[in-house]
Enzyme design. Structure first.
Site, PDB file in Angstrom:
ATOM      1  N   ASN A   1       0.880  -1.161   0.000  1.00  0.00           N
ATOM      2  CA  ASN A   1       0.000   0.000   0.000  1.00  0.00           C
ATOM      3  C   ASN A   1       0.919   1.212   0.000  1.00  0.00           C
ATOM      4  O   ASN A   1       1.509   1.547   1.017  1.00  0.00           O
ATOM      5  CB  ASN A   1      -0.897  -0.005   1.246  1.00  0.00           C
ATOM      6  N   GLU A  35      -5.278  -4.603  10.501  1.00  0.00           N
ATOM      7  CA  GLU A  35      -4.257  -3.581  10.710  1.00  0.00           C
ATOM      8  C   GLU A  35      -4.524  -2.837  12.013  1.00  0.00           C
ATOM      9  O   GLU A  35      -5.335  -1.894  12.039  1.00  0.00           O
ATOM     10  CB  GLU A  35      -4.261  -2.577   9.552  1.00  0.00           C
ATOM     11  N   GLY A  58       2.768   2.524  10.629  1.00  0.00           N
ATOM     12  CA  GLY A  58       3.725   3.609  10.446  1.00  0.00           C
ATOM     13  C   GLY A  58       4.439   4.026  11.713  1.00  0.00           C
ATOM     14  O   GLY A  58       5.077   5.072  11.767  1.00  0.00           O
ATOM     15  N   LYS A  96       0.223   4.264  -0.312  1.00  0.00           N
ATOM     16  CA  LYS A  96      -0.359   5.478   0.278  1.00  0.00           C
ATOM     17  C   LYS A  96      -0.113   6.675  -0.662  1.00  0.00           C
ATOM     18  O   LYS A  96      -0.131   6.490  -1.878  1.00  0.00           O
ATOM     19  CB  LYS A  96       0.192   5.698   1.693  1.00  0.00           C
ATOM     20  N   HIS A 145      -9.279   1.579   4.797  1.00  0.00           N
ATOM     21  CA  HIS A 145      -8.002   1.742   5.485  1.00  0.00           C
ATOM     22  C   HIS A 145      -8.191   2.718   6.658  1.00  0.00           C
ATOM     23  O   HIS A 145      -8.960   3.674   6.558  1.00  0.00           O
ATOM     24  CB  HIS A 145      -6.934   2.268   4.513  1.00  0.00           C
ATOM     25  N   GLU A 201      -6.470   5.065   7.681  1.00  0.00           N
ATOM     26  CA  GLU A 201      -6.194   6.478   7.368  1.00  0.00           C
ATOM     27  C   GLU A 201      -7.413   7.122   6.699  1.00  0.00           C
ATOM     28  O   GLU A 201      -7.667   8.316   6.884  1.00  0.00           O
ATOM     29  CB  GLU A 201      -4.938   6.578   6.484  1.00  0.00           C
ATOM     30  N   SER A 223       3.598  -1.981  10.175  1.00  0.00           N
ATOM     31  CA  SER A 223       5.050  -2.079  10.367  1.00  0.00           C
ATOM     32  C   SER A 223       5.591  -3.474  10.056  1.00  0.00           C
ATOM     33  O   SER A 223       6.570  -3.916  10.664  1.00  0.00           O
ATOM     34  CB  SER A 223       5.447  -1.643  11.781  1.00  0.00           C
ATOM     35  N   GLY A 274       3.013  -1.080   4.160  1.00  0.00           N
ATOM     36  CA  GLY A 274       3.113   0.344   3.856  1.00  0.00           C
ATOM     37  C   GLY A 274       4.547   0.719   3.522  1.00  0.00           C
ATOM     38  O   GLY A 274       5.046   0.480   2.419  1.00  0.00           O
TER      39      GLY A 274
HETATM   40  P1  13P Z   1       3.247   0.489   7.529  1.00  0.00           P
HETATM   41  O1  13P Z   1       3.734  -0.844   6.979  1.00  0.00           O
HETATM   42  O2  13P Z   1       3.982   1.648   7.013  1.00  0.00           O
HETATM   43  O3  13P Z   1       3.146   0.428   9.022  1.00  0.00           O
HETATM   44  O4  13P Z   1       1.739   0.671   6.998  1.00  0.00           O
HETATM   45  C1  13P Z   1       0.861  -0.382   7.102  1.00  0.00           C
HETATM   46  C2  13P Z   1      -0.367  -0.041   6.361  1.00  0.00           C
HETATM   47  O5  13P Z   1      -1.085   0.873   6.714  1.00  0.00           O
HETATM   48  C3  13P Z   1      -0.663  -0.804   5.157  1.00  0.00           C
HETATM   49  O6  13P Z   1      -1.932  -0.536   4.681  1.00  0.00           O
END
Ligand code: 13P
Length: 255
Positions: free
Chosen positions: A13, A170, A176, A15, A98, A100, A216, A237
């Site tokens: 992803n 997640e 993140g 983002k 997601h 976010e 992560s 991510g």
């Molecule tokens: P990270 O791997 O950067 O923690 O993000 C995970 C994520 O939100 C994947 O959709």
């Protein structure tokens, strides 16, 4: 059926990262590194990168997904993209719900459900994200919360359509942040989600559904997370933006 029979899926992803030129460069680096993968490999990229991503991955085993879609087929929704538009350009996957989107763009379980419905109707496969906040874990309501998110998101989805649903667990506190759920925590919640699916669709359908962990996940912890019974893959991510790291996770899922 058990884990060995489910298809592992590693999805990036990206983002809000990478211009079209950068997307091309990253995918040109990723594709040779993952060509022998024994799992499904997907890159979910910003809307403006979709065309170039499709071109860069044509004839490879890397599939392309979007990071969101709207619930209407078309209409007065300035700035939005419909599932039908994605399908028409050859996209197969879309991330829905997601954290976010929920956190910054007012996405609710109900709007997630509407988007899931639209994506399925358009013929897409959905990567549906669920997960608890840190405060919710501390309150001890993770199981109830994730079960509720899953149930609402899947409202009106048939057993046949469930075959086009991948669920990504997640935990929001792990996204993140460099904080990863332990492999046991990830396995526990992925198992809870599988039980919810079993209640809704029966054991066989639940056993056949791919459930990913995201938060992560990286080349250092993927092996252990992916070794767990209920963790069938990852939604990646930060590490998906570095070809070697992403490829190492794909390799871990291919074992
Ligand atoms: P990270 O791997 O950067 O923690 O993000 C995970 C994520 O939100 C994947 O959709």
């Amino acid at each position: 059926m058990n884990k060995q029979k489910r298809r592992a899926i590693i999805a990036g992803n990206w983002k809000m990262n990478k211009t079209p030129a950068e997307a091309k460069e990253l995918l040109n680096a990723v594709t040779p590194l993952v060509k022998d993968a024994d799992c499904e490999v997907i890159a979910c990229v910003p809307f403006v990168d979709l065309s170039v991503a499709l071109e860069a991955t044509a004839g490879t085993n890397v599939k392309i997904g979007a990071e969101n879609c709207h619930w209407a087929e078309s209409g007065a929704f300035t700035g939005e993209i419909s599932a039908k538009m994605l399908k028409a350009m050859g996209i197969e996957y879309v991330i829905i719900g997601h954290s976010e989107r929920r956190q910054y763009f007012g996405e609710t379980d109900v709007t997630v459900n509407k988007r899931v419905r639209a994506a399925l109707d358009a013929g897409l496969t959905v990567i549906l994200c669920v997960g608890e906040l840190k405060e919710e874990r501390e309150q001890g309501i993770t199981a109830e919360l994730v079960a509720l998110q899953t149930k609402v998101a899947l409202g009106g989805v048939s057993a046949e359509e469930l075959k086009r649903i991948v669920i990504a667990y997640e935990p929001v506190w792990a996204i993140g942040t460099g904080l990863t759920a332990t492999a046991d925590q990830a396995d526990e919640v992925c198992g809870i989600i599988r039980n919810v699916l079993a209640d809704l669709y029966g054991a066989e359908a639940a056993e056949a559904t791919t459930i990913q962990y995201g938060g992560s996940m990286n080349d250092g912890n993927a092996d252990e997370l992916l070794s767990k019974e209920h963790v069938d893959g990852g939604l990646i991510g930060g590490a998906s933006l570095v070809a070697e790291k992403f490829a190492a996770i794909v390799k871990a899922a291919s074992k």
